[in-house]
Write an enzyme that holds these catalytic residues in place. Structure first.
Site, short mmCIF file in Angstrom:
data_model
loop_
_atom_site.label_atom_id
_atom_site.label_comp_id
_atom_site.label_asym_id
_atom_site.label_seq_id
_atom_site.Cartn_x
_atom_site.Cartn_y
_atom_site.Cartn_z
N TYR A 1 -5.33 -1.46 1.44
CA TYR A 1 -5.73 -0.77 2.67
C TYR A 1 -5.53 -1.64 3.92
O TYR A 1 -6.00 -1.28 5.00
CB TYR A 1 -7.19 -0.32 2.61
CG TYR A 1 -7.59 0.38 1.34
CD1 TYR A 1 -7.25 1.71 1.11
CD2 TYR A 1 -8.32 -0.29 0.36
CE1 TYR A 1 -7.62 2.35 -0.07
CE2 TYR A 1 -8.69 0.33 -0.82
CZ TYR A 1 -8.34 1.66 -1.03
OH TYR A 1 -8.71 2.29 -2.19
N ASP B 1 3.81 -1.05 -2.44
CA ASP B 1 2.50 -1.41 -2.99
C ASP B 1 2.15 -0.56 -4.22
O ASP B 1 2.65 0.54 -4.38
CB ASP B 1 1.40 -1.20 -1.95
CG ASP B 1 1.46 -2.18 -0.81
OD1 ASP B 1 2.43 -2.95 -0.71
OD2 ASP B 1 0.53 -2.16 0.02
N HIS C 1 4.81 2.94 -1.06
CA HIS C 1 4.13 2.82 -2.34
C HIS C 1 5.05 3.27 -3.48
O HIS C 1 5.82 4.22 -3.33
CB HIS C 1 2.85 3.66 -2.36
CG HIS C 1 1.85 3.24 -1.34
ND1 HIS C 1 1.90 3.67 -0.01
CD2 HIS C 1 0.76 2.42 -1.42
CE1 HIS C 1 0.90 3.12 0.66
NE2 HIS C 1 0.19 2.37 -0.17
N HIS D 1 -7.21 -3.08 -6.81
CA HIS D 1 -7.16 -2.30 -5.57
C HIS D 1 -8.53 -1.98 -4.94
O HIS D 1 -8.77 -0.87 -4.49
CB HIS D 1 -6.40 -0.99 -5.80
CG HIS D 1 -5.72 -0.45 -4.58
ND1 HIS D 1 -6.39 0.19 -3.55
CD2 HIS D 1 -4.41 -0.43 -4.22
CE1 HIS D 1 -5.53 0.57 -2.63
NE2 HIS D 1 -4.32 0.18 -3.01
N HIS E 1 -1.35 -7.80 -5.13
CA HIS E 1 -2.04 -6.72 -4.41
C HIS E 1 -3.47 -6.60 -4.95
O HIS E 1 -4.06 -5.54 -4.90
CB HIS E 1 -1.27 -5.41 -4.61
CG HIS E 1 -1.61 -4.32 -3.64
ND1 HIS E 1 -1.85 -4.55 -2.29
CD2 HIS E 1 -1.75 -2.97 -3.81
CE1 HIS E 1 -2.10 -3.40 -1.70
NE2 HIS E 1 -2.07 -2.43 -2.59
#
Length: 310
Positions: free
Chosen positions: A209, A121, A270, A172, A168
């Site tokens: 998240y 991510d 990540h 964010h 994504h």
């Protein structure tokens, strides 16, 4: 009646190293690597004429993208659940199927895989290129739209290497805290970033998240997106948190060895920082190259549509 599934997420926290709610809230607010705003040496994706004609704008937005109405978005079909901030649960009934609060997944959510497989991510970032050089198997990247347009060459290298890319969001945010219009904006701008940079329309969507409920799902489904979550979390973001004692690389590798015994699952990692990329490279070596992309995990398509190169 559609049955919801509540899954147990395997993390080091399950081994007794859980953070206090205060610390979880404090550190989870900063994505790993997150939004990379320094673009020295990188040319931004040109803002396309077709997007100017549709939006009336001439440049990519900042952190908070503007809402642009779409004729296929029907807010009357979105369940009337309340928005809630990160770290606050119990605002809505369990039927809202919150993953971040209750680890609830809907039947069309992807949260595991028949083979133990990595996902990454927050990119693309300058650190992503080191990861690409080391991977000998296809994997799945969930990219931020704002990073895609700021690092288009890296994004194209991900595609050229045969990896799968999902959205994504644009920048964010914690999606359940947003209004319906803000959720649309986050998704539409991330999709346009992929259209303009990679000539495709994504199928797979990972909420930042893991924050998703049936309000967020209803809107994302209108875009044709399918939510992707996870059942293994390296918690690698803790390696670069302010408190460097939260987690060690050795703890990450210990967890991966445990997950290898089960031989299945999706691992959350990540690629927004060099530290987490280095760990991801080592995790790849531990698991080996017999991994799948998210699409392969469920026998699905890579993208809803791939456009001809211009």
């Amino acid at each position: 009646m559609i049955r919801k599934l509540y899954v147990i997420i395997t993390t080091s926290a399950a081994l007794g190293n859980a953070l206090s709610l205060t610390n979880q809230t404090k550190f989870k607010r900063s994505p790993v690597g997150g939004i990379v705003t320094v673009r020295a040496g990188y040319a931004q994706t040109p803002f396309p004429e077709w997007l100017t004609e549709f939006t009336g704008l001439t440049e990519w937005p900042g952190i908070d993208p503007p809402y642009i109405p779409m004729d296929f978005i029907d807010f009357s079909k979105v369940p009337d659940y309340k928005s809630y901030p990160q770290g606050v649960c119990g605002v809505n009934p369990r039927e809202s199927c919150s993953f971040d609060c209750d680890k609830c997944v809907e039947p069309d959510d992807v949260y595991t895989c028949s083979k133990l497989s990595q996902t990454f991510d927050d990119g693309p970032s300058p650190a992503t290129e080191k990861l690409l050089e080391s991977l000998d198997h296809p994997t799945t990247f969930f990219n931020l739209g704002i990073n895609i347009v700021n690092f288009p060459d890296t994004y194209k290298k991900i595609l050229d290497a045969g990896h799968l890319v999902g959205t994504h969001t644009w920048s964010h945010p914690f999606m359940p805290s947003l209004t319906n219009e803000q959720i649309v904006a986050q998704l539409e701008w991330s999709i346009w970033a992929m259209n303009a940079t990679g000539n495709h329309y994504p199928k797979w969507f990972r909420p930042p998240y893991g924050a998703i409920d049936n309000r967020v799902r209803a809107i994302s489904r209108m875009f044709g997106l399918q939510a992707v979550l996870w059942d293994h979390d390296t918690m690698d973001w803790q390696l670069i948190a302010e408190d460097s004692n939260l987690r060690t690389e050795e703890q990450v590798y210990h967890d991966v060895q445990l997950w290898k015994r089960g031989k299945r699952g999706l691992i959350l990692e990540h690629d927004g920082s060099e530290k987490t990329v280095n760990v991801g490279i080592n995790v790849s070596k531990l698991i080996g190259d017999d991994q799948l992309t998210v699409a392969q995990c469920v026998g699905g398509i890579d993208y809803i549509h791939q456009y001809a190169q211009k």
